[in-house]
Enzyme design. Structure first.
Site, PDB file in Angstrom:
ATOM      1  N   LYS A 152      -6.640  20.178  29.055  1.00 52.16           N
ATOM      2  CA  LYS A 152      -7.809  20.892  28.375  1.00 52.16           C
ATOM      3  C   LYS A 152      -8.808  19.845  28.611  1.00 52.16           C
ATOM      4  CE  LYS A 152      -4.875  22.075  24.331  1.00 52.16           C
ATOM      5  NZ  LYS A 152      -4.983  22.087  22.805  1.00 52.16           N
ATOM      6  N   THR A 153      -8.664  18.723  28.107  1.00 58.40           N
ATOM      7  CA  THR A 153      -9.783  17.696  28.299  1.00 58.40           C
ATOM      8  C   THR A 153      -9.611  16.625  29.335  1.00 58.40           C
ATOM      9  OG1 THR A 153      -8.466  16.597  26.387  1.00 58.40           O
ATOM     10  CG2 THR A 153     -10.266  18.162  25.679  1.00 58.40           C
ATOM     11  N   THR A 203      -9.570  24.859  18.239  1.00 55.46           N
ATOM     12  CA  THR A 203     -11.027  24.228  17.343  1.00 55.46           C
ATOM     13  C   THR A 203     -12.239  24.593  17.616  1.00 55.46           C
ATOM     14  OG1 THR A 203      -9.645  22.244  17.967  1.00 55.46           O
ATOM     15  CG2 THR A 203     -11.676  21.764  16.912  1.00 55.46           C
ATOM     16  N   ARG A 220      35.182 -19.157  -3.889  1.00 58.85           N
ATOM     17  CA  ARG A 220      35.348 -17.936  -4.717  1.00 58.85           C
ATOM     18  C   ARG A 220      35.928 -18.340  -6.542  1.00 58.85           C
ATOM     19  NH1 ARG A 220      34.615 -12.793  -3.917  1.00 58.85           N
ATOM     20  NH2 ARG A 220      34.093 -13.467  -1.834  1.00 58.85           N
ATOM     21  N   GLY A 241     -10.112  24.799  22.814  1.00 58.31           N
ATOM     22  CA  GLY A 241      -9.371  25.972  22.219  1.00 58.31           C
ATOM     23  C   GLY A 241      -9.655  26.413  20.735  1.00 58.31           C
ATOM     24  N   LYS A 301     -12.234   2.181  23.010  1.00 61.74           N
ATOM     25  CA  LYS A 301     -12.463   1.193  24.180  1.00 61.74           C
ATOM     26  C   LYS A 301     -13.910   1.014  24.007  1.00 61.74           C
ATOM     27  CE  LYS A 301     -12.598  -0.173  28.750  1.00 61.74           C
ATOM     28  NZ  LYS A 301     -11.642  -0.620  30.051  1.00 61.74           N
ATOM     29  N   GLU A 303       9.703  -7.968 -17.019  1.00 60.09           N
ATOM     30  CA  GLU A 303       8.702  -7.861 -15.795  1.00 60.09           C
ATOM     31  C   GLU A 303       8.481  -6.619 -15.202  1.00 60.09           C
ATOM     32  OE1 GLU A 303       6.966 -10.480 -14.029  1.00 60.09           O
ATOM     33  OE2 GLU A 303       7.552 -12.150 -15.053  1.00 60.09           O
ATOM     34  N   HIS A 334      16.116 -12.794 -10.040  1.00 59.30           N
ATOM     35  CA  HIS A 334      16.493 -13.546  -8.786  1.00 59.30           C
ATOM     36  C   HIS A 334      17.731 -12.694  -7.885  1.00 59.30           C
ATOM     37  CE1 HIS A 334      14.378 -17.156  -9.838  1.00 59.30           C
ATOM     38  NE2 HIS A 334      14.172 -16.653 -10.702  1.00 59.30           N
ATOM     39  N   ARG A 343      -0.875 -11.429  -4.675  1.00 56.05           N
ATOM     40  CA  ARG A 343      -1.491 -12.778  -5.282  1.00 56.05           C
ATOM     41  C   ARG A 343      -0.771 -13.922  -4.439  1.00 56.05           C
ATOM     42  NH1 ARG A 343      -1.207 -13.894 -10.832  1.00 56.05           N
ATOM     43  NH2 ARG A 343      -2.032 -15.723 -10.402  1.00 56.05           N
ATOM     44  N   ASP A 386       1.332  14.654  22.632  1.00 50.55           N
ATOM     45  CA  ASP A 386      -0.190  14.765  22.946  1.00 50.55           C
ATOM     46  C   ASP A 386      -0.531  14.022  24.118  1.00 50.55           C
ATOM     47  OD1 ASP A 386      -2.841  15.202  22.739  1.00 50.55           O
ATOM     48  OD2 ASP A 386      -2.656  15.682  20.983  1.00 50.55           O
TER      49      ASP A 386
END
Ligand SMILES: NC(=O)c1ncn([C@@H]2O[C@H](COP(=O)(O)O)[C@@H](O)[C@H]2O)c1NC=O
Length: 539
Positions: free
Chosen positions: A75-76, A46, A462, A44, A146, A352, A300, A242, A134
């Site tokens: 369509k396809t 595209t 606590r 279409g 595939k 840091e 920390h 790292r 889609d």
């Protein structure tokens, strides 16, 4: 043929199927393919774009002999398309069958899908969302992926340049087609996760107990829609780090594609480490708990200092002063752009990481005087609406620990002991309460002048947290400070430690069977105590 020779084997591209929703770069791709002698078949709009660019193109209807119908739902989806994609060109039998059927093979499939997630995010109606699922696109993508020994599949317009280069150089080799196939399956997998996740939230109430089950009146269904029967998020690897928490642990950073810390821009400094990310996440959580300009210094995952101020430079001075010893090598988060004045201060301290929504003129340059400090820009406030924590064999999901109007607004606290505080004093206690949420349980936090002065974190009882908070504050700063406890005092001993140190007031959730004893201890010591009714454990 050796494995490396097989991987290097190229397949010339003679015929391409192009069907894209996102038409970025389409004209250039079509022109380039045509110039290289590739025949184009397309759907279409595209096909219309390609034809409008002056490039010859065969509409897919001409191939199938069947009109696009049902508003583009078909369509396809036709054997003449799919046989052309799925024929394994290495097999004589497949080549013969194509010949008998009069089907020509494709060597290249370029497809990208309807914008389902974007349509959902736009608040579109259910019917509109469903229409954006889609069907034909993923079928072609999966088929081509595939059959990657024969076909190259491209789902990302960023790859068009690579496609044109490959076409001119005899096609993609097998290794490249494999890589493209992997990318294609990631694309359809992420797409299906988005669709399945949407259905899990939307269809669940109807399926379980009738349409009204999703109504806001029924508490249970509200919970089930918050925790759908299927939870899927797809992540893309952004960086290999790292190492992880320790040098023997390999680690990587993944992003969910929606911004946030994982996608923060690094403006200066050494590569972020795993622990840097963990601490920076905790620091941002702490800084964004406050509406005033706020700075949180974290080590920390626990605060060495949190403060609010008239501006970020003042907030930073106060936060740093809480525990300068521990702030060495800390991670700093700010909930406002970093000013030059703040940057000059930070540049004097071994830090840091610093993360902020932005940096004012000269701030990054000032920070960059230190070679190693990692400077991150992350414009978005932390947003995670729910938290998910993997456990052995599964995971735990919970709503984010947001502040509650009922329990976190001092206007709704109940006075349990001592005299009521003035508005100014109540604001001091409210700061301590908010800051305490950023401290790992059991948490006791002492604040003064809208800054933490002593933090007792992560103890298994606590009373030890109370002792630690007092010890870190020192006698002078503890006296007259405002204390918060993330959960109730199970015994009066924790409160007694605070009272002995001379704290002015304490805020805690209450709710222990021994509340009365704690209230009595506070009353006896002349310490004002408020109860919130809300707890903020942080594990
Ligand atoms: N139904 C089909 O047979 C079909 N075939 C291709 N599509 C999609 O249609 C879009 C392109 O359509 P158009 O060229 O009309 O803009 C692509 O996003 C492609 O994934 C289809 N649409 C939806 O399923």
């Amino acid at each position: 043929m050796s494995e490396s020779a097989a991987l290097g084997a190229k397949r010339p591209i003679r015929r391409a199927l192009v069907s894209v929703f996102d038409k970025t770069g389409l004209e250039e791709l079509a022109r380039g393919l045509h110039a290289a002698g590739v025949q184009l078949v397309s759907t279409g709009s595209t096909a219309k774009r390609i034809a409008d660019a002056g490039v010859p193109v065969t509409p897919v209807e001409e191939l199938t002999g069947f009109p696009e119908c049902l508003d583009g739902r078909v369509k396809t989806l036709h054997p003449r398309v799919h046989a052309g994609i799925l024929a394994d060109q290495r097999l004589e039998a497949h080549r013969e069958q194509l010949g008998e059927l009069g089907v020509e093979p494709f060597e290249l499939v370029v497809v990208n899908l309807y914008p389902f997630a974007e349509t959902v995010a736009s608040g579109a109606s259910d019917d509109e969302c469903v229409e954006q699922i889609d069907i034909g696109g993923p079928s072609m993508v999966r088929a081509a992926a595939k059959n990657h020994p024969s076909v190259a599949v491209v789902v990302n317009p960023d790859r068009y340049g690579e496609v044109l280069k490959a076409v001119e150089n005899g096609g993609f080799d097998l290794a490249a087609r494999k890589r493209l196939a992997g990318e294609a399956f990631q694309h359809t997998a992420a797409y299906d996760v988005a669709v399945a996740g949407w259905f899990a939230t939307y269809a669940e109430g109807d399926a379980e107990s009738g349409a009204e089950a999703n109504s806001p009146e029924t508490g249970e269904s509200a919970a089930s829609s918050q925790f759908p029967s299927f939870l899927g998020t797809t992540y893309e690897r952004k960086n290999v780090l790292r190492y992880g928490e320790n040098p023997h642990q390999p680690a990587a950073l993944y992003t969910a594609g929606g911004g946030g810390l994982a996608e923060a821009e690094q403006l200066h400094g050494k590569e972020m480490s795993y622990n840097n990310y963990v601490d920076t996440d905790a620091a941002r959580r702490a800084a964004y708990d406050h509406t005033e300009p706020c700075v949180a210094v974290i080590k920390h995952t626990n605060p060495c200092g949190i403060a609010v101020g008239a501006d970020v430079a003042e907030a930073h001075r106060k936060a740093h002063a809480c525990d300068p010893l521990s702030a060495y090598g800390g991670v700093i988060a700010v909930n406002r752009p970093v000013s030059l004045a703040m940057a000059e201060q930070v540049a004097e301290i071994f830090t840091e990481v610093i993360v902020a929504p932005d940096y004012e003129d000269g701030a990054v340059e000032a920070l960059s005087r230190k070679k190693n400090i990692r400077v991150l820009r992350c414009p978005e406030a932390p947003t995670a609406p729910a938290e998910f924590r993997p456990i052995d064999g599964g995971g735990l999901a919970q709503a984010k620990d947001a502040f509650q109007a009922a329990g976190d607004d001092p206007a709704n606290w109940s006075l349990a002991a001592g005299e009521a505080l003035s508005d100014e004093e109540l604001a001091e206690l409210a700061f301590a309460w908010r800051a305490c949420r950023a401290v790992k349980s059991n948490a006791i936090l002492l604040g003064k002048d809208r800054a933490t002065v002593g933090v007792g974190m992560g103890q298994v009882n606590r009373v030890d947290s109370a002792r630690l908070a007092v010890q870190r504050a020192g006698a002078e700063r503890a006296r007259g400070s405002y204390a918060a406890s993330d959960a109730f005092f199970p015994f009066p001993d924790g409160l007694e430690v605070l009272a002995e140190a001379g704290v002015r007031a304490v805020v805690q959730p209450g709710g222990s069977v021994r509340d009365e004893q704690t209230v009595e201890a506070a009353t006896k010591a002349g310490v004002t105590m408020y109860l919130t009714g809300t707890r903020h454990f942080f594990h």
